[in-house]
Design an enzyme around this catalytic site. Sequence first.
Site, PDB file in Angstrom:
ATOM      1  N   THR A 185       0.851  -1.188   0.000  1.00 22.59           N
ATOM      2  CA  THR A 185       0.000   0.000   0.000  1.00 22.59           C
ATOM      3  C   THR A 185       0.885   1.234   0.000  1.00 22.59           C
ATOM      4  O   THR A 185       2.014   1.203   0.468  1.00 22.59           O
ATOM      5  CB  THR A 185      -0.866   0.065   1.269  1.00 22.59           C
ATOM      6  N   GLU A 237      -5.932  -3.165  -0.789  1.00 18.72           N
ATOM      7  CA  GLU A 237      -6.369  -4.257   0.083  1.00 18.72           C
ATOM      8  C   GLU A 237      -7.589  -5.002  -0.458  1.00 18.72           C
ATOM      9  O   GLU A 237      -7.954  -6.056   0.066  1.00 18.72           O
ATOM     10  CB  GLU A 237      -6.718  -3.703   1.477  1.00 18.72           C
ATOM     11  N   LYS A 268     -14.275  17.955  12.418  1.00 14.10           N
ATOM     12  CA  LYS A 268     -15.261  18.019  13.508  1.00 14.10           C
ATOM     13  C   LYS A 268     -15.406  19.461  13.960  1.00 14.10           C
ATOM     14  O   LYS A 268     -14.539  20.007  14.607  1.00 14.10           O
ATOM     15  CB  LYS A 268     -14.825  17.132  14.681  1.00 14.10           C
ATOM     16  N   TRP A 323     -19.984  16.757  12.194  1.00 17.46           N
ATOM     17  CA  TRP A 323     -19.031  16.344  11.174  1.00 17.46           C
ATOM     18  C   TRP A 323     -19.253  17.140   9.885  1.00 17.46           C
ATOM     19  O   TRP A 323     -20.383  17.280   9.418  1.00 17.46           O
ATOM     20  CB  TRP A 323     -19.185  14.855  10.862  1.00 17.46           C
TER      21      TRP A 323
END
Lengths: 539, 539
Positions: B185, B330, B434, B439
Site C-alpha cells: 500500500t 487491500e 469536527k 461532522w
Amino acid sequence: MLSTMQDTPLSIAQLLRHGSTIHGTAEVVTWTDAGARRRSYADVGRRCAQLAHALRGLGVTGDERVGTFMWNNAEHLEAYLAIPSMGVVLHTLNIRLFPEQLIHVANHGEDQVIIVDPTLLPLLTPHLPQLSTVKHVIVTGDSTDGVEVPDGVQVHAYETLIADQPVEFDWPEVDERSAAAMCYTSGTTGDPKGVVYSHRSVYLHSMQVCMTDGPALKQGDRALAVVPQFHAMAWGLPYAAFMIGASLIMPDRFLQPEPLAALIAAEQPTFSAAVPTIWLGLHQYLEQHPQDISCMHDVLIGGSAVPPSLMHTFDEDHDIQILQGWGMTETSPLGSVSRPPAHTEGEERWRYRYTQGRFPASVQARLVDVDEVVPNDGTSIGELQVRGPWITGSYYGIDADDKFDDGWLRTGDVGMITPDGYLTLTDRTKDIIKSGGEWISSVDLENAVMGHPDVIEAAVIGIADAKWDERPLVAVVLREGSDAKVEDLQEFLSDKVAKWQLPENWTVINEVPKTSVGKFDKKRLRSQYTDGDLEVTRI
Amino acid sequence: MLSTMQDTPLSIAQLLRHGSTIHGTAEVVTWTDAGARRRSYADVGRRCAQLAHALRGLGVTGDERVGTFMWNNAEHLEAYLAIPSMGVVLHTLNIRLFPEQLIHVANHGEDQVIIVDPTLLPLLTPHLPQLSTVKHVIVTGDSTDGVEVPDGVQVHAYETLIADQPVEFDWPEVDERSAAAMCYTSGTTGDPKGVVYSHRSVYLHSMQVCMTDGPALKQGDRALAVVPQFHAMAWGLPYAAFMIGASLIMPDRFLQPEPLAALIAAEQPTFSAAVPTIWLGLHQYLEQHPQDISCMHDVLIGGSAVPPSLMHTFDEDHDIQILQGWGMTETSPLGSVSRPPAHTEGEERWRYRYTQGRFPASVQARLVDVDEVVPNDGTSIGELQVRGPWITGSYYGIDADDKFDDGWLRTGDVGMITPDGYLTLTDRTKDIIKSGGEWISSVDLENAVMGHPDVIEAAVIGIADAKWDERPLVAVVLREGSDAKVEDLQEFLSDKVAKWQLPENWTVINEVPKTSVGKFDKKRLRSQYTDGDLEVTRI
C-alpha cells in the site's frame, strides 16, 4: 508463502443475503390460471428463513436431503435458496421421470422430506409407499385436504408450516466444497445417475451466468425461466438472478404456447431460456396469433441443437437474439455459449452463431479420438471432454470410471472445435452413423431437413444396411396440411449434403418421441423401427 | 455429504492458457515514442513460457519473489502472467515511492530478481546496494549497456535472456490459496504494508471485472490501462483481459494528456481506467485540441472521488460514461462500481452515478460507528468495513490487528450506504472535520467547490479553531487566467452547503500535493499549513 486474502467461502447463503437485501425490490412472478402472483426478493428472503426454521422443526439436519417435486414457481425458488443455505441438500426431482426412475432416485438420494405442488400430487402420492426414506411431505399452498400418504409419513401445508416461524435465520458458514444440491441425469439408458453440486460450483457458475462471455444476465433483467427447475438447476438462473438482481418470471405449469404468449405479453421478460421445442411451438403459435415478443433481447437455447432456421426466424420476425449454449446436468450446466467474436458481421457472424459456442476460461475443453487428443483445428473430430470447477468428477454413490478420462468428464458428445474455441457438435457418440467406414452426422442431417419450410421436426437414426453397414433413416414431422412428399425433401437436401450422405430411407411421423426433458428420444425411435412400427419409404 | 464436483484450482496459469489460445489473436499494444508496437496474445503466451524458463535458469524457485519496476507495457504483462503461473510470486514495485520506501518494500518482500524498464534505471540502480536480497536485474529490451550494478548482482537483457528458451512450459498445478502476487500500500503514514493476492483472489476478481454489475469488460474490448500496473494490479485489467479476450493498450511512460490523446486517436480504445487527475488533464487538453474520443464507451474511475462536473463533461462533450468505483490495494481492488439501477433515468440516474457505487455479491459491506454496526439507510454514517474472497485479511509479515474488526477489513473510509446498496463516501476517517461537535465532509466540500467553472482542483483539510475546535480550510487551484476571488467561490457555495458548513478559510495554490499514486496528499497539505507555507484568506 501464504496469501493475506480472507478465506471467505463461496456460498448460496451469500447469494440469498445479497439478493434479498441489495436487490430486495426485485421480484419473482409466478404465473397462475388467474394471472400473475408477485413476491419481492425481500419477502423471499424472509420466507426462506421461515422455511429453514420449519425444516429444522421437522428434524432436518446435517447433510440430509430435501426433495422438491415442483414446477417453476416462487416456492421452488425459496427451496433453492433456503435448503442449501441452512446446510442441508436440495434434491430436485424430475416430475417427468418414469415411476421406477422416480422411486430409484428418491431412495438413492435418501430424501427425508419432499416439497410438492398440489397439481403434481397425482404423480407423486401413488409412489410414496415405495419411497423408503421420506418422513414428511410438504404441499405448497395452505391446504392438505384429500392428500393421502402412507402410515409413518406426515403431511403439511407449506404456508401453515412456515407461517409462525421467525423471519431471520442465522445461516451457518459452510465449507464451500460441501454439497448444496443434487440432480440426477435423465439418461435414456440405465438408472439415472446423481450429480452433487457444491456451494462453490453453484457460486462460480452463477458468476459465469452474469459474465459478458456467458448469458450476461444483468441487474434489471426480467428472466423468464422456462427451463424447468427440476432440470439441471434451471440452467443456474435462480441463483444468478439473486446474485445480480434480475427478476424471475416463473411459468409454473403453463408451458404451452398459448399461456406462454400471454405470460410474455403481461410480464415483458427481457431474457429467457428453454429447449428448442418450446420456441418452435411458440413460433408456430405466433404465426397464427401475431404478438410482439421483442421485449426479450436474448434467448438462451440448449439441450439439443438449434435449427438455424429457428435462429433466423427469431432474429428477423421477432428481433430476438437466440444464444445457443451447450451443457449437461454434469456441467452445472453452462459449458459454451455462442456469442460470436465482436469483430464479425453478416454471414461470418451467423456461422459463429450456428455453433454450440465458445467455452469460458473456467471450462477447459478437448477432443479425444480413440485415446488421443486431437487438435482444435475446426475439422478434427473427437469426443468432447471437459474439466473445470463446476464440472462433475464422479457420480453420487456409484462407480462410473468409464465416464471419466484422467480427470476429464467424457461428455458422450462428438464434434469439432475451431482454433478460436467454438464448438460444433456433430453427434452423440451413440447416435453417430457409420456408413461404409465414413461417419455421417445425424445432427447435420436433421438441421438440413428442418430447413425445409414444411418440416416441423426431423430426427435421424442409423439403421442396419447390408451393403454400407449403416444408413440414415429420417423421421419427419410435417406441418399440418402440408402435402410435401419425402421425395421433395430428398430433392431439397440434394445441394445441401454430400451425395453419399443423401438419405434414401424416410418416414413421416406425427411426433418425435421425447425424453423426460424434451430431447429427441432416439432410443425409442430405434425400437419403433426395429419393432416395425414405422412406415418407411425407400427412395 | 461431499459434492461430486471436480476440484480444479482457480489459477492464473488457466487465464494464461485460455487467453493465449482461444483469444490468441487479441493483442497488447505498447505505446512508444515511435508509435505503437503490437504483440498477439498467442505470442505473449509463448514469451511467458520463455520468461518462466529463463527465471528457472536463474534459480528462481519455490515461492520466491520477482519484482517489477516497470511502466505498463507488454513485458510487464508477461511478468504478470508468467511469474505467478510458474508458482513464484510477482511483486510490483511502485516506481513513485520515495527511496526509503522502495528499499523497505523490496527488502521486506525479499525480492530475488527485479525486472526493470531502461527508462526507469535511474530511479532504481542508485538504491541497488541497499536491496539486500536482489541477485539479478533484468532490463527489458536487448541491451544492458551502461547499467551499473553492485558486486554480486547480475544484470541481463530481457530479450537476450528469453531468446533461446522453449516456447512451452509445463505450468504447475498450484494450490489456489497460495500467493500469486504482492503489492504494498502507498499509505501516507508509516511504512508501506504488503498485501499478498492468491491465485483464487485474482481469478475471482477477474470474473467480477467481466460481470455485468462490474466493469463488464468484454471480448473485443480494447482496454486502455492508464492505471499503473504497479498500483493495485492495474485494477485487475491485465488478468481480466486474458480471461475474456479483450485487447490491452498500454501507455508505457506516456501518461501526459498530449500523448494520451494521440494514443487514443491511433488505437481507438473502447474502455479505460484511471484516477480522476488523468481525465481532468485530458479534458483540459481536449478543450484546446478538440478530438473525438467517443470510441471509449465506459471509463472506470477510482482512487479518489470523481467531481460530478467531470462526469457530466464526459457524458455531454465526449459521449463517454464515467463509472465511478471504490476500492483499495487491500481489496484487489474492485469493491463497488456506480452502475445505476436499470429502471432509473434523468436526475435520479445521475444521483446514483455520483455515488461510489454498489457492491457485488462477493463483497460484503457494513458501516461501523464506534463499535456498532449502523443501518444501511442512506443517512447513517460510519466507517466502511468489507469482507470477501478478494479482500485482505492481514498484512504480510506484520501485526496490524487494528486494521481489522472481527474478520472485516477496516477501510478507513467514512460514508453511508443506501438500502439498495449504494455507497457514498464522505471522508477518510483521518480527514473528517469536527466542527462544534458536528461532522463536515471534506469530500462534499471539495466536490461543491470543484463545481465552480474556474476551479480545477480543490482540497479541504480541517484546521484548528479556538471556538469550533476545527474548521475547514479550502485549498483551490484556479484555471489559468481566472480572476475569480475566493469571496466569489464562497458565494458560489452559499446555496450548496449548510450555512454552518460554509468555509471561511481559503487559500489559492498552484497544485494540490499528490501521493505516489496521484491521490490528494492531505498530510502534506496540512504540514504546509502548519509550517505557514500557505497564504490563507479569512473571509
